[in-house]
Write an enzyme that holds these catalytic residues in place. Structure first.
Site, PDB file in Angstrom:
ATOM      1  N   HIS A 800       0.832  -1.216   0.000  1.00  0.00           N
ATOM      2  CA  HIS A 800       0.000   0.000   0.000  1.00  0.00           C
ATOM      3  C   HIS A 800       0.866   1.265   0.000  1.00  0.00           C
ATOM      4  O   HIS A 800       1.950   1.270  -0.568  1.00  0.00           O
ATOM      5  CB  HIS A 800      -0.979  -0.048   1.172  1.00  0.00           C
ATOM      6  N   GLU A 814      -2.659   0.063   7.804  1.00  0.00           N
ATOM      7  CA  GLU A 814      -1.742  -1.017   7.408  1.00  0.00           C
ATOM      8  C   GLU A 814      -0.477  -0.463   6.757  1.00  0.00           C
ATOM      9  O   GLU A 814       0.629  -0.948   6.994  1.00  0.00           O
ATOM     10  CB  GLU A 814      -2.451  -1.971   6.446  1.00  0.00           C
ATOM     11  N   HIS A 869       2.412  -7.239   4.756  1.00  0.00           N
ATOM     12  CA  HIS A 869       0.996  -6.849   4.862  1.00  0.00           C
ATOM     13  C   HIS A 869       0.439  -7.194   6.244  1.00  0.00           C
ATOM     14  O   HIS A 869       1.039  -7.991   6.991  1.00  0.00           O
ATOM     15  CB  HIS A 869       0.157  -7.569   3.784  1.00  0.00           C
ATOM     16  N   GLU A 934       1.294 -11.981   5.942  1.00  0.00           N
ATOM     17  CA  GLU A 934       0.204 -11.261   6.621  1.00  0.00           C
ATOM     18  C   GLU A 934       0.477 -11.298   8.123  1.00  0.00           C
ATOM     19  O   GLU A 934       0.279 -12.310   8.795  1.00  0.00           O
ATOM     20  CB  GLU A 934      -1.144 -11.919   6.298  1.00  0.00           C
TER      21      GLU A 934
END
Length: 973
Positions: A800, A814, A869, A934
């Site tokens: 991101h 995040e 992430h 993650e």
């Protein structure tokens, strides 16, 4: 009538020649009578004495085989060890069983005739394989298994044969026969014939046969026997035979035959025989024989025996014998013979025959039947003939000037040996046996410092040998066999004549080698102190005592001249003192190089010196000025340090002319800056090449051959990393070239032709100067390329960014959490581990398209891709999971996911949601193994609290960095 004529001729010759005896004259005429009865094929014109040069007794060998000894054999062994067919830590010059077996394995491996002989084809094949440098050494070792070969004690291997065998020896030929034998000899053509049997000897071959027993000796053992026994001695023995026994010895053989017995001796040895007893002595021995018993003395052992008793004492023993005893002593070869025995000697090769025999000498191709030529006042020159000449030849052979055929004739070869002797002992070199030469021969031959002798000065000699490392000698007054061996080692190590005798030359060299240290006292120390004062290390009080102050001066001297600083007047230090003290470049001397020195001084501003060959007072003053200005020892002598500094200061520039310029041009051509015409002139083109060289190696570009440029030229030209060289660092260079794709190079210490080709390829590919030498520039590029190859390149991708916050929860975005984790991961990898490079898709809050992230990693050449992430779902789900692409991926991709996922999940206290796969853009579009992690669920209240903590985020980064390092076996800094 014919006999009457012969008698008249004998009387006439006796009247004409006052030096000829009736017996000699009759023998000569009788020989002429016998020759008249022979066929034309056997006529010898004995009155025409032809003086010819002695020929080498052995032809050049085209092949090397078991028993040979040569310098090239040591090189052969090194090559076989390099190839993996031999296992020799310290190869010698002897061709032994290990070498033979190695060659057989080599020949079998390369489909050649398996002979164990190093013929021309085998040697050429070895050279070619080493030159190509592309062999598989491990394959050779596996095939040949050299560690299973017989361990070599190669230097002393000889063979002996028993009854009914013939011993053939190569190198110097000679044979002698008695009744009923004919001897044919090749290479130094001598022949003698008698009735009924033929004895043939080739090249330097020798055979001796008798009834039923043979004696063979090898290396350095002694034995003695009486009737019906066999005596074996090694390397330098001497044998004697009685009826029904034969002694055969190798290395410089002789053969002599009498009734039913033959005695063969090697290396200028003599034998003595008597009835039923045999006496054997080694290398320079004396033997005397009587009936029934024998006494043998070795090194420093003497024994005395009486009837039924024996007394043995080591190192300082004496022997006396009564009836029925025989005394054998080693040291100066003598032989005595009794009935039915004859002594023949070769290497100082001579053959003598009894009835119907002829004495022939290789040196002058003359027979003993010629008229004797006597000298005046005992001075002998080439062409003379006298029994004393034969005696002197025997002495020459015994004192280390061997290989002389012992005859009464003074020929070319013996003249050469006399000149060698005179030069060695500092006599007038005229090739004449004058009184001074004869006295010197007697002095050495009868030296009190040789085996078997006792003398008050022998303990001092032994102590000096022990102190110099020729140790293990018992310090007594007896000069024994072991002492002789150590003297020979010393002589061999110092390039002296090897005879085992401490003659004046050996003694002087021995004294030179014994260092003076603090506390010693000697007149020579006073002389050396005077030299120190004269060459600029002054202020020393000249006494015979070696004290603290002088020790300090010695240390200063050693440091200045680059010697080992130990404060001891060892040989290297004394040689350096002599070199400076006797320099040809000091006041009062004349030398061809002095004008060049003067010109250099003038050019550097120390001017006004007349350029002549004389080194005068004014030149000395200018040299002292130069030394003072450059911080050198001020002595006015242009020693090696001063000369080097002078050369450093005088650069060559355009327009100069010197032989040294031509030498440097040759070096430039050899190291890749070629196309230079080699002349002594420094022109425009060469100036341009010098500038190219200076720029390439990072020197000051001035077109001048200054000291820095010349040092760099020498460094490249003499590099240990070029064809033909061996070096411990060469295997590392080869491994790096192989790993970079310049493959097929055998990893050994030898830099061969194939390696050179691969280096040239590397240089060409990297835009370097192509010379096949791994110089400093090439080595730097090679290491850099290898480091890049061996460095792991990790690409970190924080997800991101900017307008794309990613998952959100309880005030956290995040994009911010994963950027913090990724940046800390980079810091840990680069600061705590070596062999790793890190690149990131973003280091700030910016947005990067997904495909651009993958393209960035691909173009950078990343080895591994990690995308960071956080998860988000319904606020109640939590845990850790990872993803790889769900398409066709490599096994490495799966293995890396397992490594990294398992390492992290086992260390964080959350649920493990497993290793998964999905069709994600960054995983699909990257060319290298890739993983997407993650870290927890950002919308889970509990896990959100963890992600808010900087310490926890740093902990996650630590686990991630350590997981990568563990998977790639990275080492900590």
């Amino acid at each position: 009538m014919r006999k009457k004529w012969i008698l008249l001729l004998a009387i006439a010759l006796l009247i004409i020649s006052p030096f000829s005896s009736v017996s000699e004259t009759y023998a000569m005429s009788n020989n002429q009578h016998k020759e008249g009865q022979q066929s034309d094929n056997h006529i010898e014109e004995e009155n025409n004495i032809i003086d010819i040069e002695q020929q080498d007794a052995s032809p050049a060998e085209e092949a090397l085989q078991l028993g040979d000894e040569d310098e090239i054999i040591q090189e052969l062994k090194e090559d076989l060890t390099e190839l993996g067919f031999a296992s020799l830590k310290k190869p010698t010059e002897y061709f032994g069983l290990h070498t033979e077996e190695s060659l057989k394995k080599f020949q079998a491996f390369y489909d050649k005739e398996v002979t164990g002989i190093a013929d021309e084809d085998t040697l050429l094949t070895i050279d070619n394989i080493l030159a190509e440098d592309s062999f598989e050494r491990e394959e050779h070792i596996e095939f040949s298994k050299p560690e299973e070969f017989v361990t070599e004690e190669e230097e002393s291997e000889e063979s002996s044969e028993s009854e009914g065998a013939e011993n053939t020896e190569e190198e110097s030929e000679e044979s002698s026969e008695s009744e009923g034998a004919e001897n044919t000899e090749e290479e130094s053509e001598e022949s003698s014939e008698s009735e009924g049997a033929e004895n043939t000897e080739e090249e330097s071959g020798e055979s001796s046969e008798s009834e039923g027993a043979e004696n063979t000796e090898e290396e350095s053992e002694e034995s003695s026997e009486s009737e019906g026994a066999e005596n074996t001695e090694e390397e330098s023995g001497e044998s004697s035979e009685s009826e029904g026994a034969e002694n055969t010895e190798e290395e410089s053989g002789e053969s002599s035959e009498s009734e039913g017995a033959e005695n063969t001796e090697e290396e200028s040895e003599e034998s003595s025989e008597s009835e039923g007893a045999e006496n054997t002595e080694e290398e320079s021995e004396e033997s005397s024989e009587s009936e029934g018993a024998e006494n043998t003395e070795e090194e420093s052992e003497e024994s005395s025996e009486s009837e039924g008793a024996e007394n043995t004492e080591e190192e300082s023993e004496e022997s006396s014998e009564s009836e029925g005893a025989e005394n054998t002593e080693e040291e100066s070869e003598e032989s005595s013979e009794s009935e039915g025995a004859e002594n023949t000697e070769e290497e100082s090769g001579e053959s003598s025959e009894s009835e119907g025999t002829e004495n022939t000498e290789e040196e002058s191709d003359e027979s003993s039947g010629s008229e004797s030529v006597f000298s005046v006042n005992g001075i002998y020159t080439k062409g003379d003939r006298d029994p004393e000449i034969a005696e002197i030849k025997e002495q020459f052979n015994a004192i280390g000037f061997g290989g002389i055929t012992v005859t009464e004739y003074y020929g070319d070869y013996f003249e050469g040996k006399v000149e060698e002797f005179q030069e060695y002992y500092g006599l007038s070199v005229n090739g004449t046996l004058d009184q001074a030469t004869k006295d010197q021969v007697d002095s050495v031959y009868n030296s009190p410092f040789q085996r078997g002798e006792r003398h008050d000065d022998i303990p001092d000699i032994k102590e000096k040998l022990n102190s110099l490392g020729y140790s293990g000698i018992s310090v007594t007054r007896l000069f024994g066999e072991y002492t002789e061996q150590k003297v020979e080692e010393f002589q061999r190590d110092h390039g002296l004549q090897v005879n085992g005798i401490v003659d004046e030359v050996t003694l002087a060299k021995l004294d030179e080698q014994v260092p003076y240290t603090k506390g010693n006292r000697s007149p020579e120390i006073a002389e050396i102190k005077e030299q120190f004062n004269a060459i600029g290390f002054g202020g020393i009080t000249v006494t015979e005592y070696y004290g603290d102050y002088f020790e300090g001066k010695v240390e200063e001297f050693q440091e200045y001249y680059g010697l080992s600083v130990n404060g001891t007047l060892d040989q290297a230090t004394r040689d350096q003192v002599d070199s400076v003290y006797n320099s040809p470049f000091q006041r009062g001397e004349r030398h061809d190089d002095i004008p060049d020195i003067k010109e250099k001084l003038n050019s550097l501003g120390y001017s006004g010196i007349s350029v002549t060959r004389l080194f005068g007072e004014y030149t000395e003053q200018k040299v002292e000025e130069f030394q003072r200005d450059h911080g050198l020892r001020v002595n006015g002598i242009v020693d090696e340090v001063t000369l080097a500094k002078l050369d450093e200061q005088v650069p060559y520039t355009k327009g100069d002319r010197s032989p040294e310029i031509a030498e440097i041009k040759e070096q430039f051509n050899a190291i890749g800056f070629g196309g230079i015409t080699v002349t002594e002139y420094y022109g425009d083109y060469f100036e341009g090449k010098v500038e190219e060289f200076q720029e390439y190696y990072g020197l000051s570009v001035n077109g001048t051959l200054d000291q820095a440029t010349r040092d760099q030229v020498d460094s490249v030209y003499n590099s240990p990393f070029q064809r033909g060289e061996r070096h411990d660092d060469i295997p590392d260079i080869k491994e790096k070239l192989n790993s970079l794709g310049y493959s097929g190079i055998s990893v050994t210490r030898l830099f061969g032709e194939y390696t050179e080709q691969k280096v040239e390829e590397f240089q060409r590919d990297h835009g370097l100067r192509v010379n096949g030498i791994v110089d400093e520039v090439t080595l730097s590029h090679l290491n850099q390329a290898y480091d890049e190859l061996s460095t792991v390149k990790i690409f970190l991708d924080p997800g991101h960014g900017a307008h794309d916050p990613g998952g959100q929860g309880y005030g956290l975005n995040e994009k911010d959490v994963v950027l913090d984790i990724a940046l800390e991961t980079e810091r840990i990898l680069t600061s705590k581990y070596q062999g790793v490079e890190v690149e990131m898709s973003r280091r700030t809050d910016t947005f990067v398209e997904l495909e651009e992230r993958a393209n960035h990693a691909n173009s950078w050449g990343a080895d591994y891709f990690i995308s960071f992430h956080n998860n988000a779902f319904d606020g109640s789900t939590g845990g850790f999971e990872s993803y790889i692409y769900n398409g066709n991926v490599s096994q490495e991709t799966r293995d890396k996911q397992n490594d990294i996922h398992s390492y992290i999940s086992s260390r964080i206290n959350v649920s493990d949601r497993g290793q998964k796969s999905a069709n994600l853009s960054v995983l699909r579009n990257t060319n290298m193994p890739a993983i997407l992690i993650e870290y927890l669920f950002i919308d889970n209240f509990t896990e959100n609290a963890l992600l808010k903590s900087d310490n926890y985020k740093n902990q996650l980064a630590q686990y991630t960095a350590d997981a990568i390092a563990d998977s790639y076996d990275l080492e900590r800094q």
